[in-house]
Enzyme design. Sequence first.
Site, mmCIF file in Angstrom:
data_model
loop_
_atom_site.group_PDB
_atom_site.id
_atom_site.type_symbol
_atom_site.label_atom_id
_atom_site.label_comp_id
_atom_site.label_asym_id
_atom_site.label_seq_id
_atom_site.Cartn_x
_atom_site.Cartn_y
_atom_site.Cartn_z
ATOM 1 N N TYR A 1 -0.708 -0.918 6.821
ATOM 2 C CA TYR A 1 -1.873 -1.726 6.417
ATOM 3 C C TYR A 1 -1.871 -2.097 4.937
ATOM 4 C CZ TYR A 1 -3.164 0.799 10.676
ATOM 5 O OH TYR A 1 -3.134 1.377 11.916
ATOM 6 N N HIS A 2 -0.702 -2.425 4.386
ATOM 7 C CA HIS A 2 -0.607 -2.699 2.954
ATOM 8 C C HIS A 2 0.136 -4.000 2.648
ATOM 9 C CE1 HIS A 2 -0.682 1.988 2.518
ATOM 10 N NE2 HIS A 2 -1.898 1.493 2.705
ATOM 11 N N PRO A 3 -0.244 -5.129 3.243
ATOM 12 C CA PRO A 3 0.490 -6.372 2.944
ATOM 13 C C PRO A 3 0.237 -6.851 1.519
ATOM 14 C CG PRO A 3 -1.464 -6.855 4.258
ATOM 15 C CD PRO A 3 -1.357 -5.359 4.187
#
Length: 537
Positions: free
Chosen positions: A473-475
């Site tokens: 969850y870290h774009p």
Amino acid sequence: MTDHDFVIAGGGSAACVAAMRLVREFGYRVLLLERGPARTSPIMDMPAGYMKFLARDDYLEMHQTVPQPQLGGRAPIVPVGKALGGGSAVNAMVYMRGQAQDYDDWAAGLGNSQDWSYGDMLGHFTGIEANSRFNDAYHGIAGNLRVSEPGYLSETTGDFLRAAQGLGHAYNPDFNGARQNGVGIMQHTYGQWGRYMQRSDAKKAFLDPLAGDERLTIITGARVDKIVVERGRAVGVSYSKDGATHTARAGREVLVAAGSYNSAKLMLLSGIGPADQLRSHGIDVVADIAGVGQNLQDHHEVPVIATTKARSGYFGQDKGWNMVRNGLQYLAFNSGPVTTTGIESCLFFDPDGGERPTIQLYCAPIVYLDRDVSAAKPTWGVTFTSCLLRPKARGSVTLRSADPADQPLVNCNFFGDREDLRLTMAALETARALLATEPFKSKIAEELLPGADVMADPMALERYCGQTVKTNYHPVGTLRMGLDSDPSAVVGPDLKVRGIEGLRVIDCSIMPSIVSGNTNAPAMAIGSKAASLIGAA
């Protein structure tokens, strides 16, 4: 004269920090537009409450990536926050900054200036932080963001700490301090609010203190569809709310902070991006910038999962009598499992034996897999997820169509570089070694995934990694920062978009390379840095 000096497209972590500083410290009038609701469920305020919404889209926008050939055609789901406060309103609240070298590498790529170096960014981290445990050169106590340890630790977490030390990994009391490598307890963005430990999201920390300040206007349920550019200058935005289209004008600048997927999408819809792509969708080219939507990076992880002989961890603690008992303990005594996110500890290490960690291995005290990955049933056990800190592969975000209601096409490109796969496979060896080390060894009943047979067969292990890899969850990175001489750069060190006046990007999409840790804290620091750059202009 316009009603607002700045219009911010997006209401996530970076936007909230920037808005607070622009209003409170510099006296500007700010309009913040957020597509999601003004607040989430009260359940989300509880540290453990987010787990009730992990598989739901109440406050998440689920993006299904394009099919990935290197993953056997899988198209992993990559959610992003959809609420005021952005990811900070829905995440597992881990407070992690990454490594000093991450930021120094940014500065090196910008001509070795001090701007964006670790020394420069450290003040933005400490300046917004109210840490419950640390007060030193690496931490602050006077900021708005409450940071603390979990209020409760699982016995499985203790086993993880001891097993990792048994394998020779040093205990690290502060992953955001002098060094990152080692095993320890992660700090989180929650703290004491009144009687209870509660989530300290960006809305609560930075926007709520400005309630009643006429210089800040917040409109939620507002999807920004286009940046209005007149004669080469961004003068406002067009947004949709309640089925109607509205325009908001900015007297000074438009600030883009809609997240790495939607910030890139907004730029493209506004005619800012690769000319060929824009023309293919019938969009007039305002600025031909090849790098828009490119350079996508995201942390991704692969699990090792085992069951335990006896009841352990958090399985079943959110159902039936356990849920009632835990809820009552929280309400009566502000203690117990509700005061933790459940993901309490991790290990930073390099499978190749280097000093600089390449893997963040989380310990989840339950058998856990995302819904699109496996049919494994939650039960008593433990899940170790090996998260690759600095993937070499790069993905992209492109338009699906010219319709603002359509999600963009996201190509995550997990394992698009063989080195990413190699490091992940090597990390699984460490995860399995933990299971074979006391105090885990005598408590483990069965290794569910990947299993000894898969580990012994390199081709089978590759297939397993492709079948189970998921986002952390870290774009980041789709509107990358760089010098004018860098043809792939979208913004300069001042965060101004190349070729357009009055337009800056202020969220994680500006990262040239992903940081070595969870991205919520860096997003807030970027928002703070952006406010300083604007205030100094």
